[in-house]
Structure formats: C-alpha cells, structure tokens
Write a protein that holds these residues in place. Sequence first.
Motif, PDB file in Angstrom:
ATOM      1  N   ILE A 196       0.996  -1.151  -0.013  1.00 35.23           N
ATOM      2  CA  ILE A 196      -0.188  -0.067   0.051  1.00 35.23           C
ATOM      3  C   ILE A 196       0.816   1.241   0.130  1.00 35.23           C
ATOM      4  O   ILE A 196       0.504   2.099  -0.515  1.00 35.23           O
ATOM      5  CB  ILE A 196      -1.106   0.191   1.216  1.00 35.23           C
ATOM      6  CG1 ILE A 196      -2.115  -1.237   1.083  1.00 35.23           C
ATOM      7  CG2 ILE A 196      -1.651   1.518   1.381  1.00 35.23           C
ATOM      8  CD1 ILE A 196      -2.732  -1.490   2.309  1.00 35.23           C
ATOM      9  N   ASP A 197       1.931   1.273   0.871  1.00 37.73           N
ATOM     10  CA  ASP A 197       2.665   2.226   0.793  1.00 37.73           C
ATOM     11  C   ASP A 197       3.771   2.209  -0.432  1.00 37.73           C
ATOM     12  O   ASP A 197       4.455   1.247  -0.471  1.00 37.73           O
ATOM     13  CB  ASP A 197       3.867   2.213   2.300  1.00 37.73           C
ATOM     14  CG  ASP A 197       4.721   3.211   2.323  1.00 37.73           C
ATOM     15  OD1 ASP A 197       4.873   4.147   1.279  1.00 37.73           O
ATOM     16  OD2 ASP A 197       5.527   3.332   3.303  1.00 37.73           O
ATOM     17  N   SER A 216      -1.051   0.923  -6.104  1.00 33.50           N
ATOM     18  CA  SER A 216      -0.846   0.525  -4.444  1.00 33.50           C
ATOM     19  C   SER A 216      -2.002  -0.520  -4.011  1.00 33.50           C
ATOM     20  O   SER A 216      -3.011  -0.340  -4.540  1.00 33.50           O
ATOM     21  CB  SER A 216      -1.241   2.054  -3.854  1.00 33.50           C
ATOM     22  OG  SER A 216      -1.488   1.845  -2.374  1.00 33.50           O
ATOM     23  N   GLY A 217      -1.510  -1.439  -3.372  1.00 30.82           N
ATOM     24  CA  GLY A 217      -2.650  -2.389  -2.777  1.00 30.82           C
ATOM     25  C   GLY A 217      -2.992  -3.306  -3.854  1.00 30.82           C
ATOM     26  O   GLY A 217      -2.377  -3.828  -4.800  1.00 30.82           O
ATOM     27  N   SER A 227      -5.492  -4.478   1.131  1.00 29.00           N
ATOM     28  CA  SER A 227      -6.460  -3.599   0.739  1.00 29.00           C
ATOM     29  C   SER A 227      -6.404  -2.687   1.958  1.00 29.00           C
ATOM     30  O   SER A 227      -6.930  -3.068   2.902  1.00 29.00           O
ATOM     31  CB  SER A 227      -7.671  -4.274   0.205  1.00 29.00           C
ATOM     32  OG  SER A 227      -8.550  -3.424   0.097  1.00 29.00           O
ATOM     33  N   SER A 228      -6.255  -1.197   1.514  1.00 29.88           N
ATOM     34  CA  SER A 228      -6.318  -0.136   2.500  1.00 29.88           C
ATOM     35  C   SER A 228      -7.783  -0.263   2.663  1.00 29.88           C
ATOM     36  O   SER A 228      -8.217   0.102   4.259  1.00 29.88           O
ATOM     37  CB  SER A 228      -5.783   1.144   1.897  1.00 29.88           C
ATOM     38  OG  SER A 228      -6.511   1.243   0.784  1.00 29.88           O
ATOM     39  N   ALA A 245      -8.547  -0.782   6.864  1.00 27.18           N
ATOM     40  CA  ALA A 245      -9.343   0.302   7.672  1.00 27.18           C
ATOM     41  C   ALA A 245     -10.564  -0.159   8.269  1.00 27.18           C
ATOM     42  O   ALA A 245     -10.936   0.167   9.266  1.00 27.18           O
ATOM     43  CB  ALA A 245      -9.522   1.577   6.592  1.00 27.18           C
ATOM     44  N   ASP A 277      -2.550   6.878   5.958  1.00 21.20           N
ATOM     45  CA  ASP A 277      -1.262   6.270   5.709  1.00 21.20           C
ATOM     46  C   ASP A 277      -1.020   4.807   5.977  1.00 21.20           C
ATOM     47  O   ASP A 277      -0.205   4.394   6.854  1.00 21.20           O
ATOM     48  CB  ASP A 277      -0.202   7.140   6.287  1.00 21.20           C
ATOM     49  CG  ASP A 277       0.168   8.179   5.690  1.00 21.20           C
ATOM     50  OD1 ASP A 277       0.144   8.433   4.250  1.00 21.20           O
ATOM     51  OD2 ASP A 277       0.888   9.159   6.046  1.00 21.20           O
ATOM     52  N   MET A 278      -2.068   4.011   5.392  1.00 20.29           N
ATOM     53  CA  MET A 278      -2.077   2.675   6.002  1.00 20.29           C
ATOM     54  C   MET A 278      -0.811   1.744   5.514  1.00 20.29           C
ATOM     55  O   MET A 278      -0.397   1.970   4.435  1.00 20.29           O
ATOM     56  CB  MET A 278      -3.357   1.988   5.225  1.00 20.29           C
ATOM     57  CG  MET A 278      -4.626   2.699   5.431  1.00 20.29           C
ATOM     58  SD  MET A 278      -5.274   2.148   7.261  1.00 20.29           S
ATOM     59  CE  MET A 278      -5.237   0.572   7.315  1.00 20.29           C
ATOM     60  N   SER A 279      -0.340   1.098   6.485  1.00 23.67           N
ATOM     61  CA  SER A 279       0.775   0.161   6.278  1.00 23.67           C
ATOM     62  C   SER A 279       1.943   0.857   6.358  1.00 23.67           C
ATOM     63  O   SER A 279       2.855   0.115   5.824  1.00 23.67           O
ATOM     64  CB  SER A 279       0.576  -0.749   5.029  1.00 23.67           C
ATOM     65  OG  SER A 279      -0.494  -1.576   5.457  1.00 23.67           O
ATOM     66  N   GLU A 336       1.418   5.467   9.959  1.00 22.07           N
ATOM     67  CA  GLU A 336      -0.075   4.867   9.894  1.00 22.07           C
ATOM     68  C   GLU A 336      -0.929   5.811  11.179  1.00 22.07           C
ATOM     69  O   GLU A 336      -0.382   5.552  12.200  1.00 22.07           O
ATOM     70  CB  GLU A 336      -0.165   3.605   9.977  1.00 22.07           C
ATOM     71  CG  GLU A 336      -1.642   2.837  10.138  1.00 22.07           C
ATOM     72  CD  GLU A 336      -1.410   1.418  10.131  1.00 22.07           C
ATOM     73  OE1 GLU A 336      -1.450   0.949   8.950  1.00 22.07           O
ATOM     74  OE2 GLU A 336      -1.406   1.001  11.229  1.00 22.07           O
TER      75      GLU A 336
END
Length: 239
Positions: free
Chosen positions: A16-17, A96-97, A126-127, A131, A204-206, A210
Amino acid sequence: MREKVTGHLYLIPVPIDQNDNTSILLSKDKNIVEHLNYFVVENEKTARFHLGALNLHKPINQLHFEVIDQTKTQEDITSYLTPLLEGFDIGLLSESGCPAIADPGSKMVALAHQKNIRVIPMTGPSSIILALMASGLNGQQFKFHGYLPLEKEDRIKKIIAIENESSKYHETQIFIETPYRNQHIFNDLISKLQDKTKLCIALDMSSENEFILTKKIADWKKEVTPDLKNKPCVFLLQG
C-alpha cells in the motif's frame, strides 16, 4: 482441431505504501510472477519498482508493459488482451494495494471474463479492508462508495444520504478521496454529520506514519484535527 488455450490473468498486489520495497507476495505467487513476461499496470514506474523488489531472475527491461489508467479507451484495453488470447499469462498491477478495487484495472478484469479468460487473484493488502478491520465499525454489513462528488453541494447531499442509509441499515459506509482534497471532505463530514455518528479516519495505511482513529462526531469536534493533507486516506462512518 484442439481448442486454443488462453492465458491466465493474475491480479498481483503490491504494498500500500508506494515507498515500501518489501515483497508481500506468498512464495507460491512469487513463483508465478517469475514466469510472467507481460504486465498491465496503472503506473509503469511504480510497477518496475515493485517487480524489482521481487529480485526476479530476469532483467526488468525484458518485460512487456502496458499502462491502464483513466485515459485508456475500451479499444486500448481490449488490445491488452492479445497475449492472453494467444496463450500467454498476464500480470495486472495497481499503483497501490490490490488491483481492480477502486482501480482502472477492473475494466481489464471485466473484459477477461467476457472472453472466458481465467482471472486469478493473489493474496495481498487492501487499504479499504484494513481500515474496516481496524475501525471497530460494522464489519458484517458495509458499502464502499469510491469517491464522493467533486462539487460541494452534491457532496453534502451524498454525505447526508449515506449517513441516513447507514442509520437505516446499520451499515458501515466507506469512501476515499484524492489526497489533496482530504481536508475539505473532513470539514464537510464534521459540519454535516450528526453528533452521534461515528467517523473513522485511516491515514497512511501500512506505513510507519499510519494513523487510525474512530470517534463520534461530537468528539471529533473537540479533537485536534489530524494532518490529512496529501496523505492517502480511507473514511468510514456509521450512523
């Protein structure tokens, strides 16, 4: 005459990042990617970066890339199926993801199904799901809306509508936004949602920065606003 065998479309997740060069693929999936020569990607630069992190046993510049984004026509995307129809496998990568979720790659997947091409998703982050997992909101019933309307008046109407829907059906409502517009969305949510409605901000997931926090709107009004500017964010609410 034997029926011609088509290739498989592999949906390949990436971190994801976008600055993370860690391989997230299961070993069995990495072995599959090792044998792929054709890729359809949202962004060629980031795709090369993530494939390079896998330490493939072949030079990256020998791979074939096609870019799928919002500018591509149906005719363009149909042409990307050619290797599949000739029996070659293709890897599909998002920026991303996971590909094909809030991502133009879904158009490629839809066409593959129309051509009876086997679509194989690989395990990855998956963000949106992460989440939801971390939000403490209803994970049994939820709805993803993608992006909210661009115009403020239409956006406010949509926010009120999904809050009413959440209250009626006890669903978690999930949406995302272009990072530079996050603050506008947050301000609209705080000003228009009912005080008892719960809102989760997942930023800012992962990544090492974050940030995930769920509070009622009444409590968010007392909270110091997190820095939302230019950061990927998932918004979740439950009325």
